[in-house]
Design a protein around this motif. Sequence first.
Motif, PDB file in Angstrom:
ATOM      1  N   UNK A   1      33.970  36.732  24.960  1.00 17.10           N
ATOM      2  CA  UNK A   1      33.975  36.450  26.683  1.00 17.10           C
ATOM      3  C   UNK A   1      35.494  36.209  27.148  1.00 17.10           C
ATOM      4  N   UNK A   2      35.765  37.226  28.012  1.00 14.69           N
ATOM      5  CA  UNK A   2      36.978  37.368  28.578  1.00 14.69           C
ATOM      6  C   UNK A   2      37.154  36.471  29.730  1.00 14.69           C
ATOM      7  N   UNK A   3      38.463  36.063  29.860  1.00 15.55           N
ATOM      8  CA  UNK A   3      38.808  35.331  31.275  1.00 15.55           C
ATOM      9  C   UNK A   3      40.141  36.222  31.838  1.00 15.55           C
ATOM     10  N   UNK A   4      39.945  36.675  32.825  1.00 15.21           N
ATOM     11  CA  UNK A   4      40.907  37.495  33.481  1.00 15.21           C
ATOM     12  C   UNK A   4      40.951  37.153  35.098  1.00 15.21           C
ATOM     13  N   UNK A   5      42.524  37.317  35.194  1.00 16.31           N
ATOM     14  CA  UNK A   5      42.845  36.907  36.573  1.00 16.31           C
ATOM     15  C   UNK A   5      43.056  38.378  37.310  1.00 16.31           C
ATOM     16  N   UNK A   6      42.295  38.475  38.434  1.00 21.04           N
ATOM     17  CA  UNK A   6      42.520  39.992  39.238  1.00 21.04           C
ATOM     18  C   UNK A   6      42.938  39.782  40.507  1.00 21.04           C
ATOM     19  N   UNK A   7      43.519  40.651  40.778  1.00 18.91           N
ATOM     20  CA  UNK A   7      44.283  40.866  42.426  1.00 18.91           C
ATOM     21  C   UNK A   7      43.509  42.010  42.924  1.00 18.91           C
ATOM     22  N   UNK A   8      43.131  41.855  44.246  1.00 18.84           N
ATOM     23  CA  UNK A   8      42.831  42.964  44.941  1.00 18.84           C
ATOM     24  C   UNK A   8      42.889  42.843  46.352  1.00 18.84           C
ATOM     25  N   UNK A   9      42.981  44.045  47.124  1.00 17.82           N
ATOM     26  CA  UNK A   9      42.885  44.134  48.769  1.00 17.82           C
ATOM     27  C   UNK A   9      41.652  45.199  49.136  1.00 17.82           C
ATOM     28  N   UNK A  10      40.807  45.434  47.905  1.00 18.41           N
ATOM     29  CA  UNK A  10      39.932  46.490  48.334  1.00 18.41           C
ATOM     30  C   UNK A  10      38.552  46.032  47.888  1.00 18.41           C
ATOM     31  N   UNK A  11      37.586  46.485  48.310  1.00 23.72           N
ATOM     32  CA  UNK A  11      36.173  46.155  47.671  1.00 23.72           C
ATOM     33  C   UNK A  11      36.115  46.927  46.559  1.00 23.72           C
TER      34      UNK A  11
END
Length: 103
Positions: free
Chosen positions: A26-36
């Motif tokens: 089970x992964x825990x990840x921090x995402x950054x985005x400005x797009x769908x």
Amino acid sequence: MKFIQSKSFTADRAWGAMDIANMNGITTRLHWTDQPYKWHINDGEEVFVLLDGVVDMHFKEHGEAKVQTMTVGDIFYASIGTEHVAHPVGEARILVIETEGSV
């Protein structure tokens, strides 16, 4: 041990991620985005926690498309088979917990 200041995290592309932990697949990840993202169904369950920004979460319930606006602190749980797509309003930082290798 890690201390992460999520508000300062950026990536070089939409949905870029920082791996935080892998606990028995089970992964825990921090995402950054400005797009769908894209419409998808995960390989398992997903927990999506909005840490910064605003996201319009589109999802299908009984075949009907719906939208829920998420603000900081909101959590979206996608059970197995939940089709969904996140549309950030500007920049967003998201903590995602899911099965390793999931879409």
